[in-house]
Design a protein around this motif. Structure first.
Motif, PDB file in Angstrom:
ATOM      1  N   VAL A  60      -7.300 -15.592  15.037  1.00  0.00           N
ATOM      2  CA  VAL A  60      -6.373 -15.383  16.147  1.00  0.00           C
ATOM      3  C   VAL A  60      -7.076 -15.766  17.442  1.00  0.00           C
ATOM      4  CG1 VAL A  60      -4.964 -13.664  17.349  1.00  0.00           C
ATOM      5  CG2 VAL A  60      -5.333 -13.472  14.883  1.00  0.00           C
ATOM      6  N   LEU A  61      -6.370 -16.398  18.341  1.00  0.00           N
ATOM      7  CA  LEU A  61      -6.964 -16.705  19.639  1.00  0.00           C
ATOM      8  C   LEU A  61      -7.333 -15.412  20.361  1.00  0.00           C
ATOM      9  CD1 LEU A  61      -4.660 -19.602  20.898  1.00  0.00           C
ATOM     10  CD2 LEU A  61      -7.013 -19.781  20.062  1.00  0.00           C
ATOM     11  N   ALA A 110       0.825  -1.209   0.000  1.00  0.00           N
ATOM     12  CA  ALA A 110       0.000   0.000   0.000  1.00  0.00           C
ATOM     13  C   ALA A 110       0.856   1.255   0.000  1.00  0.00           C
ATOM     14  CB  ALA A 110      -0.926  -0.016   1.217  1.00  0.00           C
ATOM     15  N   GLN A 111       1.922   1.232   0.752  1.00  0.00           N
ATOM     16  CA  GLN A 111       2.795   2.403   0.818  1.00  0.00           C
ATOM     17  C   GLN A 111       3.444   2.709  -0.529  1.00  0.00           C
ATOM     18  OE1 GLN A 111       5.097   1.289   4.491  1.00  0.00           O
ATOM     19  NE2 GLN A 111       4.670   3.415   5.026  1.00  0.00           N
ATOM     20  N   ARG A 112       3.738   1.664  -1.290  1.00  0.00           N
ATOM     21  CA  ARG A 112       4.326   1.887  -2.614  1.00  0.00           C
ATOM     22  C   ARG A 112       3.369   2.651  -3.524  1.00  0.00           C
ATOM     23  NH1 ARG A 112       6.620  -3.348  -1.592  1.00  0.00           N
ATOM     24  NH2 ARG A 112       4.891  -4.439  -2.640  1.00  0.00           N
ATOM     25  N   LYS A 113       2.094   2.601  -3.224  1.00  0.00           N
ATOM     26  CA  LYS A 113       1.084   3.313  -4.020  1.00  0.00           C
ATOM     27  C   LYS A 113       0.600   4.572  -3.306  1.00  0.00           C
ATOM     28  CE  LYS A 113      -2.111   0.331  -4.261  1.00  0.00           C
ATOM     29  NZ  LYS A 113      -3.433  -0.227  -4.649  1.00  0.00           N
ATOM     30  N   ASN A 114       1.228   4.906  -2.176  1.00  0.00           N
ATOM     31  CA  ASN A 114       0.763   6.024  -1.351  1.00  0.00           C
ATOM     32  C   ASN A 114      -0.703   5.836  -0.951  1.00  0.00           C
ATOM     33  OD1 ASN A 114       3.217   7.525  -1.390  1.00  0.00           O
ATOM     34  ND2 ASN A 114       2.720   8.207  -3.471  1.00  0.00           N
ATOM     35  N   ALA A 115      -1.023   4.606  -0.584  1.00  0.00           N
ATOM     36  CA  ALA A 115      -2.389   4.263  -0.210  1.00  0.00           C
ATOM     37  C   ALA A 115      -2.401   3.638   1.176  1.00  0.00           C
ATOM     38  CB  ALA A 115      -2.998   3.308  -1.234  1.00  0.00           C
ATOM     39  N   VAL A 116      -3.597   3.300   1.640  1.00  0.00           N
ATOM     40  CA  VAL A 116      -3.777   2.636   2.930  1.00  0.00           C
ATOM     41  C   VAL A 116      -4.724   1.451   2.707  1.00  0.00           C
ATOM     42  CG1 VAL A 116      -4.629   2.827   5.291  1.00  0.00           C
ATOM     43  CG2 VAL A 116      -3.431   4.756   4.239  1.00  0.00           C
ATOM     44  N   HIS A 117      -4.346   0.307   3.230  1.00  0.00           N
ATOM     45  CA  HIS A 117      -5.158  -0.908   3.086  1.00  0.00           C
ATOM     46  C   HIS A 117      -5.844  -1.219   4.414  1.00  0.00           C
ATOM     47  CE1 HIS A 117      -6.287  -4.752   1.262  1.00  0.00           C
ATOM     48  NE2 HIS A 117      -6.004  -5.317   2.424  1.00  0.00           N
ATOM     49  N   GLY A 118      -7.145  -1.561   4.344  1.00  0.00           N
ATOM     50  CA  GLY A 118      -7.903  -1.874   5.540  1.00  0.00           C
ATOM     51  C   GLY A 118      -7.668  -3.298   6.019  1.00  0.00           C
ATOM     52  N   ILE A 119      -7.563  -3.451   7.333  1.00  0.00           N
ATOM     53  CA  ILE A 119      -7.316  -4.768   7.945  1.00  0.00           C
ATOM     54  C   ILE A 119      -8.459  -5.100   8.906  1.00  0.00           C
ATOM     55  CG2 ILE A 119      -5.797  -6.134   9.422  1.00  0.00           C
ATOM     56  CD1 ILE A 119      -4.536  -5.479   6.726  1.00  0.00           C
ATOM     57  N   THR A 120      -9.092  -6.230   8.659  1.00  0.00           N
ATOM     58  CA  THR A 120     -10.026  -6.813   9.619  1.00  0.00           C
ATOM     59  C   THR A 120      -9.371  -8.046  10.215  1.00  0.00           C
ATOM     60  OG1 THR A 120     -12.030  -6.021   8.511  1.00  0.00           O
ATOM     61  CG2 THR A 120     -12.262  -7.950   9.910  1.00  0.00           C
ATOM     62  N   LEU A 121      -9.253  -8.081  11.517  1.00  0.00           N
ATOM     63  CA  LEU A 121      -8.622  -9.214  12.196  1.00  0.00           C
ATOM     64  C   LEU A 121      -9.672 -10.272  12.529  1.00  0.00           C
ATOM     65  CD1 LEU A 121      -6.197  -7.359  14.639  1.00  0.00           C
ATOM     66  CD2 LEU A 121      -5.652  -8.438  12.450  1.00  0.00           C
ATOM     67  N   MET A 122      -9.382 -11.497  12.133  1.00  0.00           N
ATOM     68  CA  MET A 122     -10.301 -12.596  12.400  1.00  0.00           C
ATOM     69  C   MET A 122      -9.952 -13.266  13.725  1.00  0.00           C
ATOM     70  SD  MET A 122     -12.388 -12.348  10.008  1.00  0.00           S
ATOM     71  CE  MET A 122     -13.365 -13.843  10.139  1.00  0.00           C
ATOM     72  N   VAL A 123     -10.994 -13.558  14.497  1.00  0.00           N
ATOM     73  CA  VAL A 123     -10.829 -14.128  15.832  1.00  0.00           C
ATOM     74  C   VAL A 123     -11.330 -15.564  15.829  1.00  0.00           C
ATOM     75  CG1 VAL A 123     -11.206 -13.726  18.289  1.00  0.00           C
ATOM     76  CG2 VAL A 123     -11.469 -11.830  16.664  1.00  0.00           C
TER      77      VAL A 123
END
Length: 342
Positions: free
Chosen positions: A134-135, A112-125
């Motif tokens: 993730v525990l 994302a940084q290479r494109k000057n962008a931001v990628h959204g992260i959803t963490l799975m539990v």
């Protein structure tokens, strides 16, 4: 018309989506349309959006690319935790991805940084399905690392239910997921946009009397497409269960008997009909055959059904209803045509 083919009623898919969106809206829960069972079919994806889904989710980048090529510009979510070999493609095609490994998240951030962008992260539990996640005890630590990583933003958390373990989510599990969301916000100093409670298996809970807490999204595929809940396969009131019809052609219909056995003339012999569809095409164990026909078995290219006194003609067609497994394989089969009904 050529067979085998699957006929798709978009109006029923739009209805199912709209019905669920309207039922869940008073509870503060939005709907993400899941397109993986239909291989990202653009017309079906658009029907979900027309019905009120706020975004779309898929597990395979090829399906996402197919929808993007068709001009679908809504936010796209990558459901399956990304492969390292595909992080650039996922960052390019999806606004958000569901993740469990910080090493992968770091690579998504770099892309994302290479494109000057931001990628959204959803963490799975991991909440009991024992698939990806993730525990709970490790979630806050991972969330805190994501929150300070340039190139990504922590957009939410989510969980899977009834995918591998086939166990319906409980009210207690939903309450725990809400508590985890509030803990992350308190300890990491972030506000989570989405707390995704799961998929179609969550509908009995979501439409029940329990307070939703922080759960504000469900990822719905099977309920929209087939009108059933996944754990027991029961139809959901108000939804169509026949948006998809698989049609197979009869290539033979004859009385069959073991020639070594003597049969009383007065006993009616079963008629076996052979359909030109087989294990290469779909999951035959998930097919619902018409009344009076019994599924006998299938090989790679043939399906055998049996009836008493009902002799079909070669060239006639049989309408079949599909479950989720059958639909998924039929939509991916190269020899099964697709007919769209608006």
């Amino acid at each position: 018309m050529n067979a085998p083919r699957i006929e798709i009623n978009l109006d029923k898919i739009r209805h199912n989506t709209r019905y669920l969106v309207e039922r869940l809206a008073p509870r503060g829960i939005t709907v993400t349309g899941v397109t993986k069972a239909v291989c990202g079919h653009p017309a079906i994806a658009k029907a979900m959006l027309d019905g009120g889904a706020i975004d779309l989710a898929d597990a395979r980048i090829a399906n996402v690319k197919r929808m993007r090529r068709a001009g679908i510009g809504c936010p796209m979510l990558m459901l399956r935790p990304p492969m390292l070999s595909q992080v650039s493609l996922i960052d390019e095609c999806c606004e958000i991805s569901f993740n469990t490994e910080f090493g992968v998240i770091a690579e998504l951030a770099a892309a994302a940084q290479r494109k000057n962008a931001v990628h959204g992260i959803t963490l799975m539990v991991e909440m009991g399905d024992m698939r990806d996640g993730v525990l709970p005890d490790d979630l806050v630590d991972l969330a805190s690392r994501v929150a300070i990583t340039p190139g990504v933003i922590l957009t939410g958390i989510g969980a899977n239910f009834a995918c591998l373990g086939h166990i319906a989510p409980s009210a207690g599990a939903m309450a725990q997921l809400s508590s985890l969301a509030m803990q992350i916000e308190s300890e990491c100093g972030v506000m989570l946009e989405t707390v995704s409670g799961g998929g179609s298996a969550n509908l009995p809970w979501a439409l029940g009397l329990e307070k939703p807490g922080r759960i504000n999204n469900l990822r719905l595929g099977e309920a929209i497409l087939l009108g059933v809940e996944p754990v027991f396969g029961n139809p959901i009131d108000g939804l169509y269960t026949d948006a998809f019809t698989l049609i197979a052609e009869v290539i033979e219909s004859n009385i069959k008997r073991d020639t070594a056995q003597q049969v009383e003339p007065s006993i009616p012999l079963p008629v076996r009909s052979i359909l030109a569809i087989g294990l290469q095409d779909t999951d035959l164990t998930g097919i619902e055959f018409p009344p009076d026909f019994t599924f006998i078995g299938a090989t790679s290219d043939h399906t055998v059904v049996e009836s008493i006194g009902c002799r079909l003609q070669a060239g006639s067609e049989m309408d079949l209803q599909v479950n989720y497994s059958s639909l998924m394989r039929a939509m991916n089969a190269r020899d099964i045509g697709q007919i769209i009904r608006a």
